[in-house]
Motif scaffolding. Structure first.
Motif, PDB file in Angstrom:
ATOM      1  N   ILE A  56       0.878  -1.176   0.000  1.00 19.21           N
ATOM      2  CA  ILE A  56       0.000   0.000   0.000  1.00 19.21           C
ATOM      3  C   ILE A  56       0.918   1.229   0.000  1.00 19.21           C
ATOM      4  N   SER A  57       0.497   2.288  -0.693  1.00 15.95           N
ATOM      5  CA  SER A  57       1.267   3.531  -0.661  1.00 15.95           C
ATOM      6  C   SER A  57       0.717   4.385   0.479  1.00 15.95           C
ATOM      7  N   THR A  58       1.590   5.103   1.134  1.00 15.36           N
ATOM      8  CA  THR A  58       1.105   5.866   2.296  1.00 15.36           C
ATOM      9  C   THR A  58       1.460   7.343   2.206  1.00 15.36           C
ATOM     10  N   HIS A  59       0.709   8.102   2.990  1.00 12.51           N
ATOM     11  CA  HIS A  59       0.865   9.547   3.094  1.00 12.51           C
ATOM     12  C   HIS A  59       0.454   9.872   4.532  1.00 12.51           C
ATOM     13  N   PRO A  60       0.942  10.988   5.109  1.00 12.79           N
ATOM     14  CA  PRO A  60       0.525  11.304   6.487  1.00 12.79           C
ATOM     15  C   PRO A  60      -0.998  11.337   6.676  1.00 12.79           C
ATOM     16  N   ASP A  61      -1.767  11.617   5.629  1.00 12.82           N
ATOM     17  CA  ASP A  61      -3.231  11.638   5.781  1.00 12.82           C
ATOM     18  C   ASP A  61      -3.875  10.251   5.621  1.00 12.82           C
ATOM     19  N   PHE A  73      -8.095   4.504  -2.783  1.00  9.84           N
ATOM     20  CA  PHE A  73      -8.050   5.281  -4.027  1.00  9.84           C
ATOM     21  C   PHE A  73      -6.840   4.834  -4.848  1.00  9.84           C
ATOM     22  N   CYS A  74      -7.063   4.546  -6.125  1.00 14.13           N
ATOM     23  CA  CYS A  74      -5.975   4.111  -7.006  1.00 14.13           C
ATOM     24  C   CYS A  74      -5.555   5.318  -7.830  1.00 14.13           C
ATOM     25  N   LEU A  75      -4.419   5.891  -7.524  1.00 15.67           N
ATOM     26  CA  LEU A  75      -3.959   7.092  -8.236  1.00 15.67           C
ATOM     27  C   LEU A  75      -3.006   6.675  -9.351  1.00 15.67           C
ATOM     28  N   GLY A  93      -1.574   7.659 -13.707  1.00 17.72           N
ATOM     29  CA  GLY A  93      -1.425   8.697 -14.730  1.00 17.72           C
ATOM     30  C   GLY A  93      -0.229   9.574 -14.437  1.00 17.72           C
ATOM     31  N   HIS A  94      -0.359  10.863 -14.775  1.00 21.12           N
ATOM     32  CA  HIS A  94       0.771  11.778 -14.653  1.00 21.12           C
ATOM     33  C   HIS A  94       0.898  12.297 -13.230  1.00 21.12           C
ATOM     34  N   LEU A  95       1.515  11.493 -12.398  1.00 16.31           N
ATOM     35  CA  LEU A  95       1.712  11.852 -10.990  1.00 16.31           C
ATOM     36  C   LEU A  95       3.132  11.486 -10.583  1.00 16.31           C
ATOM     37  N   GLU A  96       3.670  12.254  -9.635  1.00 14.78           N
ATOM     38  CA  GLU A  96       4.998  11.923  -9.105  1.00 14.78           C
ATOM     39  C   GLU A  96       4.953  10.616  -8.325  1.00 14.78           C
ATOM     40  N   VAL A 108      -0.891  14.134  -1.941  1.00 15.56           N
ATOM     41  CA  VAL A 108      -0.738  12.674  -1.804  1.00 15.56           C
ATOM     42  C   VAL A 108       0.029  12.116  -3.002  1.00 15.56           C
ATOM     43  N   GLY A 109      -0.401  12.463  -4.181  1.00 13.69           N
ATOM     44  CA  GLY A 109       0.240  11.940  -5.404  1.00 13.69           C
ATOM     45  C   GLY A 109       1.485  12.719  -5.804  1.00 13.69           C
TER      46      GLY A 109
END
Ligand SMILES: Cc1cc2nc3c(=O)[nH]c(=O)nc-3n(C[C@H](O)[C@H](O)[C@H](O)COP(=O)(O)O)c2cc1C
Ligand code: SF4
Length: 435
Positions: free
Chosen positions: A4-9, A247-249, A251-254, A274-275
């Motif tokens: 899973i990808s994570t972010h502080p939120d 949420f599956c992010l 496309g053009h995202l970092e 997030v992305g």
């Protein structure tokens, strides 16, 4: 992909056990596994449904129907056996979350099936995986075997006196069998085409018996609702949209990836924080908010909360949670064409507006994109799509028509540029895209 990808939120509810070795039942038990099923065994069916209703959980398969309400439609008395069916077909382009659940936490799916079964007094459950997910069948079958060995499935589950069996199955690889009635046809060994409704599956479903059919994420969420409590779960999200969503992010995202965030999370923040924003200093052009069948949003329309109601108000749909980010380099005609190629290919061919409509739309979009278009093509594309809407046998026709209408409406200038310049201004080579 990482577990899973994570972010502080991030709020790890469904992904609570991801990356922790929970495919083994011993590890699952260490991580509060099967406690929710044991709790549900002490409750009445109505109380179980009440708990799911109180959580404000809405189906994660696309339409966002309230899960507890759906379960309450199953008749209490039935001459035919009742069933629980997990929709693991996950075929909406840009969606790759159910796969993580099966990979990382297969017992949560089994536990969710047990709880759903207790709520309607079903004695059998099915876990249906998409054809291309055959490799996940091994993981699921191992988990099912482990649950049988522990006495959590089979005769007298958890020593309760209740019998409950689970069967796993894969499809042969068709988008259409993600549609619930086509899935039931496929599971019964027939061609995967939809059924006439009403009657709805809750009344006449698999093998003609009352059936709960839910998306894999919906089902895997249920044990967590019992683990943390319905009120706590509901609080994480927005008013009528409880909890979190995977949420599956893409496309053009970092930083593309699958992130678990609260329902109602701001889309702009999702993209830029997030992305990680758009790579190479490029500008955002558009966002597909919930899988390929959901109408595209322009860069000016993304300051919205990602729940079923708010995205609906913005003229699109939360759908399957597949967020596709498109930067300024994308040709929207080409994007519309690629999307239509998919729907034309996946149309089951049973009803004319979808079978013929997707084919004509693909042909018209190809012509415009390749430089052979004429002025009336743009209006014809829109007219054709508008005439498919609501006139097909199942929602696949709508899924093809809705994004097409939005592409023409919001990016008409790009279609016109293709006519004036006789071909795609972004691609010098005038070749049809895709296969
Ligand atoms: C063409 C088509 C494809 C679908 N594909 C899927 C899918 O892959 N997975 C899924 O859960 N629901 C899919 N659905 C939605 C299902 O028909 C159904 O609404 C869903 O499984 C209900 O579960 P939920 O209430 O938990 O969302 C699809 C619907 C259509 C019309
Ligand atoms: S809309 Fe009609 S042709 Fe298209 S997938 Fe559904 S039943 Fe098949």
């Amino acid at each position: 992909m990482p577990p899973i990808s994570t972010h502080p939120d991030s709020v790890p509810v469904v992904s609570y056990r991801f990356g922790k070795g929970a495919t083994s039942i011993e590890r699952y038990l260490e991580l509060e596994g099967y406690e929710a099923a044991k709790k549900a065994l002490t409750m009445t069916p109505d109380a179980i449904i009440g708990e799911v209703k109180a959580s404000n959980l809405r189906g994660r398969g696309g339409a966002g129907f309230p899960t507890g309400l759906k379960w309450s439609f199953v008749p209490k008395q039935s001459a035919k056996p009742k069933y629980v069916l997990v929709n693991g077909d996950e075929s909406e382009p840009a969606t790759c979350k159910d796969r993580l659940i099966f990979e990382q936490d297969p017992h949560a799916v089994i536990e969710g099936v047990i709880i759903a079964a207790l709520s309607i007094q079903a004695r059998m459950g099915f876990i249906y995986l998409r054809g291309e997910y055959r490799y996940l069948l091994k993981i699921m079958e191992k988990a099912v075997d482990e649950a049988y060995a522990k006495g959590f499935l089979g005769k007298n589950i958890f020593g309760s006196g209740i019998d409950f069996d689970v069967v796993t199955q894969t499809g042969a690889g068709a988008y259409e069998v993600g549609e619930e009635s086509a899935l039931m046809e496929s599971l019964e060994g027939k061609r995967g085409i939809p059924r006439i409704r009403p009657p709805f599956p809750a009344v006449v479903g698999l093998y003609g018996g009352p059936t709960i059919i839910n998306n894999a994420e919906t089902i895997a969420t249920v044990p967590h609702i019992f683990r943390i409590g319905a009120a706590e779960y509901a609080k994480i999200g927005t008013e009528r949209n409880g909890g979190t969503r995977l949420f599956c992010l893409s496309g053009h995202l970092e930083r593309p990836g699958v992130y678990e965030l609260p329902m109602g999370y701001n889309l702009k923040k999702m993209i830029y924080e997030v992305g990680g924003g758009i790579p190479n200093g490029k500008k955002l052009k558009a966002v597909v908010p919930g899988g390929s069948s959901t109408p595209v949003l322009t860069a000016d329309e993304i300051d919205i909360g990602m729940d079923f109601d708010q995205v609906g108000k913005a003229g699109s749909m939360l759908g399957s949670g597949g967020v596709v980010v498109l930067d300024e380099t994308v040709c929207m005609v080409e994007f519309a064409l690629r999307t239509m190629k998919f729907y034309r290919h996946e149309s089951c061919g049973w009803c004319i507006p979808c079978r013929e409509g997707t084919d004509w739309l693909e042909k018209s979009l190809t012509r415009v994109h390749n430089g052979g278009g004429v002025d009336k093509d743009i209006d014809n594309i829109r007219y054709l799509a508008e005439n498919m809407l609501g006139r097909t046998f199942c929602p696949l026709g709508d899924a093809a028509a809705m994004p097409t209408i939005a592409f023409v409406q919001k990016f008409r200038k790009e279609f016109e540029d293709h006519l004036e310049g006789r071909g795609c201004p972004k691609h010098r080579v005038q070749e049809p895209v895709g296969v």
